[in-house]
Write a protein that holds these residues in place. Structure first.
Motif, PDB file in Angstrom:
ATOM      1  N   GLU A  26       0.824  -1.210   0.000  1.00 17.94           N
ATOM      2  CA  GLU A  26       0.000   0.000   0.000  1.00 17.94           C
ATOM      3  C   GLU A  26       0.856   1.257   0.000  1.00 17.94           C
ATOM      4  O   GLU A  26       0.418   2.317  -0.458  1.00 17.94           O
ATOM      5  N   LYS A  27       2.096   1.152   0.511  1.00 18.85           N
ATOM      6  CA  LYS A  27       2.973   2.317   0.576  1.00 18.85           C
ATOM      7  C   LYS A  27       3.455   2.751  -0.803  1.00 18.85           C
ATOM      8  O   LYS A  27       3.902   3.876  -0.977  1.00 18.85           O
ATOM      9  N   LYS A  28       3.374   1.855  -1.771  1.00 13.86           N
ATOM     10  CA  LYS A  28       3.897   2.143  -3.101  1.00 13.86           C
ATOM     11  C   LYS A  28       2.988   3.079  -3.896  1.00 13.86           C
ATOM     12  O   LYS A  28       3.346   3.518  -4.974  1.00 13.86           O
ATOM     13  N   GLN A  29       1.798   3.339  -3.415  1.00 13.73           N
ATOM     14  CA  GLN A  29       0.875   4.211  -4.146  1.00 13.73           C
ATOM     15  C   GLN A  29       0.443   5.371  -3.266  1.00 13.73           C
ATOM     16  O   GLN A  29       0.551   5.311  -2.045  1.00 13.73           O
ATOM     17  N   ASN A  30      -0.023   6.432  -3.894  1.00 13.21           N
ATOM     18  CA  ASN A  30      -0.522   7.596  -3.157  1.00 13.21           C
ATOM     19  C   ASN A  30      -1.787   7.196  -2.415  1.00 13.21           C
ATOM     20  O   ASN A  30      -2.788   6.821  -3.028  1.00 13.21           O
ATOM     21  N   LYS A  31      -1.740   7.271  -1.082  1.00 13.87           N
ATOM     22  CA  LYS A  31      -2.867   6.752  -0.306  1.00 13.87           C
ATOM     23  C   LYS A  31      -4.143   7.573  -0.503  1.00 13.87           C
ATOM     24  O   LYS A  31      -5.246   7.026  -0.469  1.00 13.87           O
ATOM     25  N   TYR A  32      -3.999   8.891  -0.722  1.00 16.56           N
ATOM     26  CA  TYR A  32      -5.198   9.720  -0.929  1.00 16.56           C
ATOM     27  C   TYR A  32      -5.850   9.396  -2.269  1.00 16.56           C
ATOM     28  O   TYR A  32      -7.084   9.294  -2.357  1.00 16.56           O
ATOM     29  N   ALA A  33      -5.031   9.233  -3.296  1.00 17.73           N
ATOM     30  CA  ALA A  33      -5.569   8.861  -4.610  1.00 17.73           C
ATOM     31  C   ALA A  33      -6.221   7.481  -4.546  1.00 17.73           C
ATOM     32  O   ALA A  33      -7.279   7.252  -5.139  1.00 17.73           O
ATOM     33  N   PHE A  34      -5.594   6.575  -3.791  1.00 21.16           N
ATOM     34  CA  PHE A  34      -6.137   5.231  -3.643  1.00 21.16           C
ATOM     35  C   PHE A  34      -7.511   5.263  -2.964  1.00 21.16           C
ATOM     36  O   PHE A  34      -8.471   4.636  -3.419  1.00 21.16           O
ATOM     37  N   VAL A  35      -7.615   6.009  -1.861  1.00 21.53           N
ATOM     38  CA  VAL A  35      -8.876   6.102  -1.120  1.00 21.53           C
ATOM     39  C   VAL A  35      -9.960   6.766  -1.962  1.00 21.53           C
ATOM     40  O   VAL A  35     -11.105   6.309  -1.995  1.00 21.53           O
ATOM     41  N   LEU A  36      -9.602   7.832  -2.660  1.00 21.64           N
ATOM     42  CA  LEU A  36     -10.590   8.532  -3.497  1.00 21.64           C
ATOM     43  C   LEU A  36     -11.073   7.638  -4.637  1.00 21.64           C
ATOM     44  O   LEU A  36     -12.258   7.656  -4.991  1.00 21.64           O
ATOM     45  N   ARG A  37     -10.160   6.862  -5.208  1.00 26.52           N
ATOM     46  CA  ARG A  37     -10.552   5.992  -6.321  1.00 26.52           C
ATOM     47  C   ARG A  37     -11.460   4.852  -5.856  1.00 26.52           C
ATOM     48  O   ARG A  37     -12.422   4.489  -6.518  1.00 26.52           O
TER      49      ARG A  37
END
Length: 394
Positions: A190-201
């Motif tokens: 999960e650290k490899k991606q932007n967590k805010y973008a992940f949550v919004l998507r």
């Protein structure tokens, strides 16, 4: 009683005290500034300091939550609110109260964010909607009781604020008796991606209700009195009509939460958005019938008063447990931004068009959200992102 349930009920009592504090402080300072002859514009700007403080600090709250835990974050927030509350009666200057309200916004935001995330963490998935609804109910009851403190203002400004300080002390003592906990760690993948973008998507639909709730709550508290006065209603009637929304939300807060546990959050929010939107669209047709106004606001409150808690529960259903605090950050920012936008947008609408358009705007936002519910595909999104059963986390 298990440790987790004891922690849950302590958090419920603490958030009830926080709601009472806001419910008392907001109208109390407005009345005091009005008595000082402060203009309505400056009075409104001073009131906005609370929400400005929330928006300023919200993006950063996840850092202390992960580093020092839920209880410590709540204690720091409560400490800031206590300091601000103790200093308010010592001053009467507009600028000083602005700063103190800003400080209260920062403290309240930390307290609510950490307690919401803690309740979400310890709630069993099959009862998450019910438990978060109890949380929202506690805040709503506290907020609705708060204005009663105005009745003792004639005894001196220290009486209502002194009462708040006693309640804060009780909250500190209760919190000191529960064990601190920490959010789930973010996995390496999960650290490899932007967590805010992940949550919004993944959970964009679950984050909209916090914006809608903030917009509606602030519209009714800040813009409805202007609407009422421009349409010939007295201030006395306003004080009776406005609580209808809160009463409606309190009545159905728990039943809707429990229903969402059984049939799904999206289905409940879709139905509530349609009912709430219809009530707002019909409101201008009530004319001067105050009883019909109260009924329509009660229906709207019953339908959408639990939107914030339902949205949080929905995000916890969709997201990995480690990402729920990030969703809480976005929800808090959404609420604060909506609370700042609402009075300005509504004021513009009432100036360039008709006062009743503020209700059609709220109704339209709810209908658009209902349409978005039809297009949101929760299962497909989960399968594409994670193969593990996310609902079992948290």
């Amino acid at each position: 009683m298990s440790q987790s349930r004891y922690t849950f009920w302590v958090l419920i009592l603490v958030v009830g005290i926080a709601g009472l504090s806001q419910g008392l402080t907001i109208p109390m300072l407005t009345v005091l500034l009005e008595k000082q002859g402060v203009s309505s514009v400056m009075n409104g700007l001073n009131a906005a300091a609370l929400y400005i403080g929330m928006v300023m600090v919200n993006p950063f709250l996840e850092i202390p939550l992960r580093r020092i835990g839920y209880r410590s974050t709540i204690l720091w927030g409560l400490l800031l609110v206590t300091i601000a509350t103790a200093l308010i009666p010592m001053f009467s200057h507009l600028a000083v109260w602005f700063v103190l309200r800003l400080l209260m916004g920062v403290g309240d935001s930390g307290l609510h964010y950490a307690s919401q995330m803690w309740v979400t963490k310890i709630a069993a998935p099959e009862n998450r909607g019910r438990d978060l609804s109890i949380y929202g109910l506690a805040y709503g009851v506290g907020f609705s009781i708060g204005p009663l403190g105005l009745s003792v203002l004639h005894l001196g400004i220290w009486v209502p604020f002194g009462g708040l300080l006693v309640l804060y002390l009780i909250a500190f003592l209760l919190l000191s008796r529960i064990k601190n906990e920490f959010p789930a760690q973010i996995e390496q993948t999960e650290k490899k991606q932007n967590k805010y973008a992940f949550v919004l998507r993944l959970a964009w639909l679950a984050l909209i209700p916090s914006f809608l709730f903030g917009f509606m709550e602030t519209s009714l508290n800040g813009s409805f009195p202007v609407y009422a006065l421009r349409t010939g209603l007295s201030v006395e009637w306003v004080s009776l009509i406005l609580p209808s929304f809160v009463v409606g939300s309190i009545i159905l807060q728990m039943p809707l939460g429990a229903l969402s546990d059984r049939i799904g959050r999206k289905q409940v929010m879709l139905a509530c958005a349609l009912v709430g939107g219809l009530a707002f669209f019909l409101f201008p047709f009530a004319g001067e019938n105050v009883w019909l106004m109260m009924l329509l606001l009660a229906i709207a409150g019953a339908a959408v008063g639990s939107f914030y808690s339902l949205g949080l529960a929905f995000s916890a259903d969709i997201l990995p447990a480690s990402m729920v605090p990030t969703a809480g950050i976005i929800a808090g920012v959404n609420f604060g931004v909506a609370s700042i936008l609402a009075p300005n947008v509504n004021g513009l609408l009432m100036d360039v068009w008709e006062p009743w358009t503020i209700f059609w705007l709220m109704g339209s936002l709810l209908i658009v959200f209902a349409a978005a519910c039809l297009f949101f595909k929760q299962k497909a999104t989960q399968e594409q992102t994670y193969s593990m059963p996310l609902q079992k986390q948290g």
